[in-house]
Motif scaffolding. Structure first.
Motif, PDB file in Angstrom:
ATOM      1  N   GLY A   6      31.958 101.872  83.312  1.00 41.72           N
ATOM      2  CA  GLY A   6      30.578 101.596  83.680  1.00 41.72           C
ATOM      3  C   GLY A   6      29.560 102.375  82.889  1.00 41.72           C
ATOM      4  O   GLY A   6      28.455 102.623  83.363  1.00 41.72           O
ATOM      5  N   SER A  26      25.530  96.672  78.102  1.00 44.04           N
ATOM      6  CA  SER A  26      24.795  96.581  79.360  1.00 44.04           C
ATOM      7  C   SER A  26      24.499  95.132  79.715  1.00 44.04           C
ATOM      8  O   SER A  26      24.679  94.702  80.862  1.00 44.04           O
ATOM      9  N   ASN A  72      25.490 101.234  84.526  1.00 43.78           N
ATOM     10  CA  ASN A  72      25.621 100.177  83.533  1.00 43.78           C
ATOM     11  C   ASN A  72      24.382  99.294  83.486  1.00 43.78           C
ATOM     12  O   ASN A  72      23.979  98.827  82.418  1.00 43.78           O
TER      13      ASN A  72
END
Length: 264
Positions: free
Chosen positions: A24, A58, A184
């Motif tokens: 993440g 992302s 994230n």
């Protein structure tokens, strides 16, 4: 740049982004050491390519986390104000700090983050990964740490997830998967705040950044899918092990010790 190097860059981005998506935190923290130590690419060029990778990661992996309800959007927007401000401050300092100092700072922060996450693990009660109630605590401390995460992100091109996750885990007392998913969601905004300045300075080379961006998108999606099925305790210990390994590598680089020689 010949096709072999482009393929290597794509493979590096695919592997590191899969691992980053799993944790993440995007692939910036892994790409910078790999490019500088194994690819012998200039640190600032590696940071520029890393920022592009962070944005790609992302965007690619945010959807699965949002669909599963792990991302705390309201908290992310609040914390991002401090992180973005820190990133803008870091952009102005990036060209003023010598490379060895950046490596040294990187190594210390990784070690500190690992220590905090181990200590946090000992405090946590055993619970199921699903339907855990939580609330964000100690917001002033959290906002301060987010500013520092953005500052270091701009200096090192690491996307700040490696700092945001321990901060949310230890300071705000969020579950590890919520910390990973929320981080994230935030890291792309932080990276975008500083990527423009790196591009203007000529530190983002399209021949390096393009194959890395492509590999990052695919790797991030695969890593995010694996995260949904991984137990939180295993995720935390995997995170700690990676932090320690990278810290050792960057500390050696800070003192001019390179374990991998340049290929002839």
């Amino acid at each position: 740049m010949h096709g072999g190097l482009e393929l290597w860059l794509f493979a590096v981005a695919l592997g590191t982004s899969m691992l980053g998506g799993l944790l993440g935190m995007a692939s910036g923290i892994f790409i910078v050491p790999v490019l500088t130590m194994f690819g012998r690419i200039d640190l600032h060029t590696a940071i520029g390519a890393s920022l592009i990778s962070v944005i790609a990661c992302s965007c690619a992996s945010a959807a699965p986390f949002l669909k599963d309800g792990l991302t705390n959007i309201r908290l992310a927007i609040l914390l991002e104000t401090a992180t973005t401000f820190g990133a803008l401050c870091g952009v102005f300092l990036a060209g003023l700090i010598p490379t060895q100092y950046l490596f040294f700072i990187f190594a210390l922060i990784l070690l500190l983050s690992a220590q905090q996450m181990v200590a946090r693990r000992k405090e946590l009660p055993r619970a199921s990964d699903r339907d855990i109630g939580y609330s964000a605590e100690r917001m002033p401390l959290g906002m301060t740490l987010m500013y520092g995460a953005g500052l270091i992100s701009a200096l090192l091109g690491i996307g700040s997830g490696v700092l945001k996750i321990p901060a949310m885990d230890t300071a705000l007392r969020l579950p590890i998967k919520v910390s990973s998913a929320t981080s994230n969601f935030m890291i792309g905004v932080t990276a975008a705040a500083s990527a423009g300045a790196y591009f203007a300075r000529g530190d983002i080379l399209t021949s390096v950044a393009a194959p890395i961006a492509l590999g990052s998108v695919l790797g991030a999606v695969l890593g995010a899918r694996i995260l949904m099925k991984l137990h939180s305790d295993k995720l935390r210990m995997m995170f700690v092990c990676i932090l320690v390994i990278l810290s050792a590598q960057m500390m050696l680089a800070a003192f001019g010790i390179n374990l991998v020689e340049r290929a002839p």
